[in-house]
Enzyme design. Structure first.
Site, short mmCIF file in Angstrom:
data_model
loop_
_atom_site.label_atom_id
_atom_site.label_comp_id
_atom_site.label_asym_id
_atom_site.label_seq_id
_atom_site.Cartn_x
_atom_site.Cartn_y
_atom_site.Cartn_z
N GLY A 25 0.96 -1.20 -0.12
CA GLY A 25 0.16 0.23 -0.15
C GLY A 25 0.98 1.27 0.08
O GLY A 25 2.01 1.21 0.44
N ASN A 26 0.67 2.36 -0.69
CA ASN A 26 1.03 3.52 -0.61
C ASN A 26 0.32 4.89 -0.66
O ASN A 26 -0.67 4.53 -1.13
CB ASN A 26 2.02 3.56 -1.96
N GLY A 27 0.53 5.65 0.08
CA GLY A 27 -0.19 6.84 0.00
C GLY A 27 0.61 8.28 0.08
O GLY A 27 1.99 8.00 0.15
N LYS A 28 0.06 9.33 0.64
CA LYS A 28 1.03 10.63 0.53
C LYS A 28 1.56 10.64 1.98
O LYS A 28 2.73 11.44 2.23
CB LYS A 28 0.00 11.77 0.63
N PHE A 29 1.37 10.14 2.97
CA PHE A 29 1.81 10.13 4.25
C PHE A 29 2.15 8.92 5.02
O PHE A 29 2.79 8.80 6.09
CB PHE A 29 0.53 11.00 5.18
N ALA A 30 2.17 7.72 4.31
CA ALA A 30 2.47 6.45 4.89
C ALA A 30 2.94 5.43 3.71
O ALA A 30 2.01 5.49 2.68
CB ALA A 30 1.48 5.94 5.80
N GLN A 31 3.42 4.61 4.35
CA GLN A 31 3.64 3.23 3.23
C GLN A 31 3.26 2.15 3.88
O GLN A 31 3.50 2.12 5.14
CB GLN A 31 5.07 3.25 2.45
N ASP A 137 -16.25 8.31 11.01
CA ASP A 137 -16.01 8.17 9.45
C ASP A 137 -16.55 6.84 9.27
O ASP A 137 -15.76 6.19 8.53
CB ASP A 137 -14.47 8.45 9.07
#
Length: 691
Positions: A25-31, A137
């Site tokens: 998984g990959n995102g702007k603030f974490a991997q 949420d």
């Protein structure tokens, strides 16, 4: 940020205990990487967050909540590792996929299946509420299956927006995903635990018919349309009505929900609802197409979406593809930060200038401008932004007509040159810098557009000033040449031209009439026109005054206009019949939305002009980009938002102002240039015919 910000975190290297696998998984603030415990062989998900990117307080809050929680239907935080630069969370690994993804794979689906799912989710929320935790949420994306087996169980995840809510003061942070967001959140009246029950109601509705309960056509009016609901039991409808009550005090509680016959399974239908499966597949595909990331929050930069956490969800490359799509759309339209554009958006480009504001507090730049219930944006629309219209009379081949045309064109050219001088120092534009004006607002523009706050509008100010100077100098040169050509035509014309005194008197009379008409019409918030008998120069004044006392300038309208539901929830504050603002649902948060500001609507206030010595001066402080930015900033300051959010908003407002001024000024000068070229061409044509 200090070395040890998490109490009880493990300082030793995670590589001693875990074999770190490939990125899942990959995102702007974490991997997120797969991980295997070297001692037990148990697989986990390892979320790696950089301290330099993710906010310290958000990390601590989320970890504290997850450490306190221990429930079989909630993803468990197993360990926390910490280095000087990173925080690593060892999480329970789930591989079964999202709730909707799992359901649409089925061939047989009944009300009883939906009842069982909702019962499980309700019990999980009951557990959280017993610890005074509001999830805030709750949505299908945060409900994952543990594995791909038939015995897989639902797991709730993502506590990045969760808040503690005891018996004290209500919560007021603007958080959640609009499709599943309770009306009390969007109305900023304060909220508590009932917001999670509302979300359960929305999920239940979708599970039974395949689409959300509210859109821009219904607002918060709950309907059970045919034929989708024809085969659904009355008991299910009764539960949904209780959960989707606009009044949180009358909404079903956790206990009432769990005791409802439909949840207990005694009154739910047993027949397959194949139609729902088909519709749900379409909805799920559409949701995926729009990126899936529809969450807004008070501090979204400090958290990752579900897609970043588990391998069963969106592939890693989708993030890059979504970003590329966003960039391509942004390049297609300077005023849109949109995933998709309306098919007819380029029509009537000179008549309407639509600017979209995504006031998503997480400042996400994924916005959609479709009317197909797929997004949430705010549109502030000002019609007829062309402030000056010049119509010239057609010349004929007869000598008398040619002579008349020459005289008319001369007068028109001189008037237009005079107006250009007036407009540069009055209400239309100010070509001087903010410093030259004593910091009193800088460049002002009539009917300034409010562009999107969801993307980076940064533009170097030195480049802007350089462009302005070049354009101004070019226009001055062209003006000088036109004046010389006009004098030359006067001298060469075989037809007696009006005497200088006559022309001056005529122009002075026209100018005085113009002033009187302007004073009368502007005070009425209308338009002014000057008819000199040869052509018409029309000016329309459409001031935008985002007053804090104006309904259209209120926080709910400016910030929460993306909510498709606010129009019904706050109908005391918004007059839909007058089209001051129309809210619909859209997807930067979920579904559809537009803000429409009608011409001359109550959302605008017009200031009176000051008349001195036969001339008038516009109160420019109530117009233009600077004023709008100040009004927005004033509204934001009332909200007691987190400091980092206020800083980001201030930065974006500043960048927006520079970008908007540069664009508007260039458009103005281009229009002026085209106008002069037309007049020049007309003069040359008349001259050639005369010869």
């Amino acid at each position: 940020m200090g070395k040890n910000i998490i109490a009880g975190s493990i300082s030793s290297s995670i590589h001693k205990s875990y074999e770190i696998g490939s990125q899942i998984g990959n995102g702007k603030f974490a991997q997120v990487h797969s991980g295997t415990n070297k001692s037990t062989g148990k697989k986990s998900a390892i979320k790696i967050m950089k301290k330099s990117i993710v906010e310290e307080s958000a990390i601590i809050k989320e970890i504290e909540m997850m450490t306190e929680i221990n429930h079989q239907n909630i993803i468990k935080l197993q360990e926390v590792y910490e280095t000087d630069n990173e925080v690593l969370l060892v999480l329970e690994l789930v591989t079964g996929g999202e709730l909707f993804d799992k359901i649409v794979e089925r061939e047989f689906y009944t009300e009883q299946d939906a009842s069982t799912l909702i019962g499980t989710v309700t019990k999980v929320i009951q557990y959280l509420h017993s610890k005074d935790i509001v999830h805030c949420d709750l949505k299908p994306e945060n409900l994952l299956y543990s594995d791909n087996s038939d015995q897989a169980i639902i797991k709730l995840c993502d506590f990045g927006l969760s808040q503690r809510c005891g018996s004290g003061s209500p919560l007021r942070s603007l958080v959640g995903t609009l499709t599943y967001m309770a009306p009390e959140i969007s109305s900023c009246t304060g909220y508590g635990k009932p917001v999670d029950l509302w979300s359960i109601g929305v999920i239940s509705y979708i599970l039974l018919c395949g689409f959300p309960p509210f859109d821009e056509t219904t607002g918060y009016v709950l309907e059970f349309p045919s034929p989708e609901w024809d085969n659904i039991s009355d008991s299910a409808k009764s539960l949904i009505k209780g959960l989707l009550n606009n009044d949180p005090s009358k909404r079903f509680t956790i206990d009432q929900t769990l005791k409802h016959p439909w949840i207990a399974g005694t009154t739910c239908g047993k027949n397959s609802i194949v139609g729902t499966l088909k519709t749900l597949r379409e909805f799920n595909t559409l949701r995926r197409t729009n990126g899936g990331n529809t969450t807004m929050g008070h501090n979204k930069q400090s958290r990752s979406t579900v897609f970043e956490l588990f391998p069963s969800l969106t592939p890693i490359k989708s993030n890059d593809e979504n970003n590329n799509n966003n960039n391509n759309n942004n390049n297609n339209n300077n005023n849109n930060e949109i995933l998709d554009k309306k098919s007819n958006e380029n029509e009537n480009e000179n008549e309407n200038d639509k600017i979209k504001i995504n006031l998503e507090l997480n400042l996400n730049n994924n916005v959609n401008n479709n009317n197909n219930n797929n997004n949430n944006t705010v549109i502030l629309e000002n019609n007829n932004n062309n402030l000056e219209k010049i119509s010239t009379t057609k010349t004929t081949t007869t000598t008398s007509t040619i002579n008349d045309s020459i005289n008319k064109t001369k007068i028109q050219l001189m008037n237009s040159l005079d107006f250009e001088n007036d407009s540069s120092s009055s209400e239309t534009y100010s070509s001087s810098s903010p410093i030259e004006n004593g910091g009193g607002g800088g460049d002002k523009f009539t009917s300034p557009e409010l562009s999107s706050l969801s993307i980076d509008l940064g533009c170097a100010s030195d480049q802007l000033n350089s462009d302005k100077e070049k354009i101004i100098e070019q226009l001055k040169n062209e003006k000088s040449l036109l004046q010389k050509e006009l004098l030359e035509i006067k001298r060469q014309s075989p037809v007696p031209s009006p005497s200088s005194s006559f022309l001056n008197n005529h122009l002075q009379q026209q100018h005085n009439n113009n002033i009187n008409n302007n004073n009368n019409n502007i005070n009425n918030g209308g338009s002014t026109s000057i008819n000199n008998g040869n052509g018409t120069i029309e000016r329309q004044f459409r001031p935008i005054h985002m007053s804090k006392d104006s309904d259209s300038g209120s926080y709910e309208n400016l910030l929460l206009g993306t909510s498709p539901f606010v129009k019904n929830h706050n109908n005391n504050n918004i007059n839909n019949n007058n089209n001051n603002f129309c809210h619909s649902r859209n997807s930067s948060f979920g579904y559809g939305n537009s803000y429409n500001s009608s011409n001359g609507g109550s959302g605008c206030s017009s200031s009176s002009d000051e008349s001195t010595g036969g001339s008038f001066k516009k109160d420019k402080s109530k117009y233009g980009v600077d004023r709008i930015c100040l009004d927005l900033q004033s509204e934001f300051e009332k909200l007691s938002l987190p400091k980092e959010t206020m800083d980001k908003l201030a930065s974006v407002l500043s960048n927006y102002k520079q970008k908007n001024q540069e664009k508007s000024l260039k458009v103005k000068y281009e229009k002026q240039k085209d106008k002069y070229k037309k007049l020049k061409s007309q003069l040359k044509k008349d001259k050639s015919l005369l010869k």
